[in-house]
Write an enzyme that holds these catalytic residues in place. Structure first.
Site, PDB file in Angstrom:
ATOM      1  N   HIS A 162     -19.359  -5.074 -14.653  1.00  0.00           N
ATOM      2  CA  HIS A 162     -20.086  -4.885 -12.676  1.00  0.00           C
ATOM      3  C   HIS A 162     -20.882  -3.670 -13.429  1.00  0.00           C
ATOM      4  CE1 HIS A 162     -19.888  -5.900  -9.086  1.00  0.00           C
ATOM      5  NE2 HIS A 162     -18.475  -4.547  -8.794  1.00  0.00           N
ATOM      6  N   ARG A 170     -20.115   3.653  -9.223  1.00  0.00           N
ATOM      7  CA  ARG A 170     -19.187   2.966  -9.319  1.00  0.00           C
ATOM      8  C   ARG A 170     -18.295   4.000 -10.726  1.00  0.00           C
ATOM      9  NH1 ARG A 170     -22.592  -1.596  -9.323  1.00  0.00           N
ATOM     10  NH2 ARG A 170     -22.121  -2.914  -7.308  1.00  0.00           N
ATOM     11  N   ASP A 195       0.750  -1.123   0.109  1.00  0.00           N
ATOM     12  CA  ASP A 195       0.082   0.151  -0.070  1.00  0.00           C
ATOM     13  C   ASP A 195       1.181   0.828   0.116  1.00  0.00           C
ATOM     14  OD1 ASP A 195      -3.086   0.581   1.069  1.00  0.00           O
ATOM     15  OD2 ASP A 195      -1.454   2.661   0.939  1.00  0.00           O
TER      16      ASP A 195
END
Ligand code: A3D
Length: 321
Positions: A176, A89, A34
């Site tokens: 999606h 999204r 990260d």
């Protein structure tokens, strides 16, 4: 045999659960990356300190240095912002495309032979961008969405019919997003069509259709339902589990048929786009796209979903990605 090396790019909510599931299932050694200093190191330490309790021997290394990806067999990407209430999204496109571009450049440099599973949203666009920037063969770059969307659909069916979810087979295809396509005609419980079971339950074909329509709608909006409840982010347990199922199919060369965001070259009438379709997943990644006949209504719904993906990809290209 040496353990596989699995790199997780993004050590947030999904990344943390992925690391824990990989450790508990002993799928391989984990590198958790990260950009936030301390976050992947802290989560890795926390997970590994349960190794005596959970009984696993794999190593988990938290890092902020892409060099640690060196030689990874599998890379799972969750880097990027999640949705907040009221967001779609697609609203994540600009910010996450920037992140995905840098992730792809680094994965290309340090893990050039890896198979890559993308989870970051908007999923279909992010998979497309990763493949474009990395130049990896498309069978090695896939997206997780359909396994989760299908699991959500199966869960709702099992609740409605009062049967074990293990006996429910249901598949969701397409992009999606809100246009995803739950395939009702093939949904079954141990081979028995779900529609027949609903008609028997309600003794009324119209009511059965209405109940199914509500489950289809809930499936399409299921991600948003969790976002509205959590308020601070999106689903993370179920997306992680879904990606792990795909990872296992690849690592164990299982040849499982799973709905995968895969690059299409004419299948289902789609050419040159990443869309959710059934594929065989094995050691090479996507080993085959499984085509089957859709009726006119299903094909129209898939075309509509593909058009949404095309629009998103066009937006991304307009933004310079
Ligand atoms: P979150 O907990 O915010 O974790 C994302 C992590 O990415 C954070 O820890 C960030 O520090 C990190 N990050 C940001 N920029 C970079 C970078 N350049 N390199 C590496 N790491 C970086 O989010 P989350 O884990 O809940 O969700 C991750 C993504 O998955 C989001 O885009 C979600 O929308 C998406 N998501 C997809 C599904 C699907 O089924 C496809 C489901 C749920 C969430």
């Amino acid at each position: 045999m040496a353990r596989k090396k699995i790199a997780l790019i993004g050590g947030g909510q999904i990344g943390g659960v992925l690391a824990q599931l990989i450790a508990i299932r002993q799928l391989g050694d984990v590198v958790l990356f990260d950009i936030v200093e301390g976050l992947p190191q802290g989560k890795s330490l926390d997970i590994v300190e349960a190794s005596r309790v959970d009984g696993f021997d794999v190593s988990i290394k938290g890092t902020n240095d892409y060099k640690d990806l060196d030689g990874s067999d599998l890379v799972i990407i969750t880097a990027g912002l999640p949705r907040k209430p009221g967001m779609s999204r697609d609203d994540l496109l600009t910010v996450n495309a920037k992140i995905m571009k840098s992730v792809a450049e680094n994965v290309k440099q340090y893990a050039e032979n890896a198979i890559v599973i993308v989870i970051s949203n908007p999923l279909d666009a992010m998979v497309t961008l990763f493949q474009k920037v990395s130049g990896f063969p498309s069978h090695r770059v896939i997206g997780q969405a359909g396994v989760l969307d299908s699991s959500r659909f199966a869960t709702f069916i099992s609740w409605e019919l009062g049967v074990s979810v293990k006996d429910v087979n249901a598949m969701v295809l397409g992009g999606h997003g809100d246009t995803m396509v739950p395939i009702v005609r093939y949904a079954n419980v141990n081979g028995i069509p779900v529609m027949e079971l609903l008609e028997r339950k309600y003794k009324d074909a119209a009511k059965a259709k209405e109940v199914m329509a509500a489950m289809v709608k809930r499936t399409k909006m299921a991600g948003g339902e969790v976002v509205e409840l959590l308020k601070t982010g999106s689903a993370f347990y179920s997306p992680a589990s879904s990606a792990i199922a795909m990872a296992e199919a690849i690592l164990y060369d299982e040849k499982r048929i799973m709905p995968t965001c895969a690059f299409l070259q004419g299948e289902f009438g789609v050419n040159g786009y990443y869309v959710g379709v059934p594929t065989i997943l094995g050691a090479k990644g996507v080993e085959n796209v499984i085509e089957f006949s859709l009726d006119d209504e299903e094909q129209a719904a898939l075309d509509n979903s593909v058009n949404a993906v095309k629009g998103l990809v066009a937006d991304m290209e307009r933004l310079g990605f």
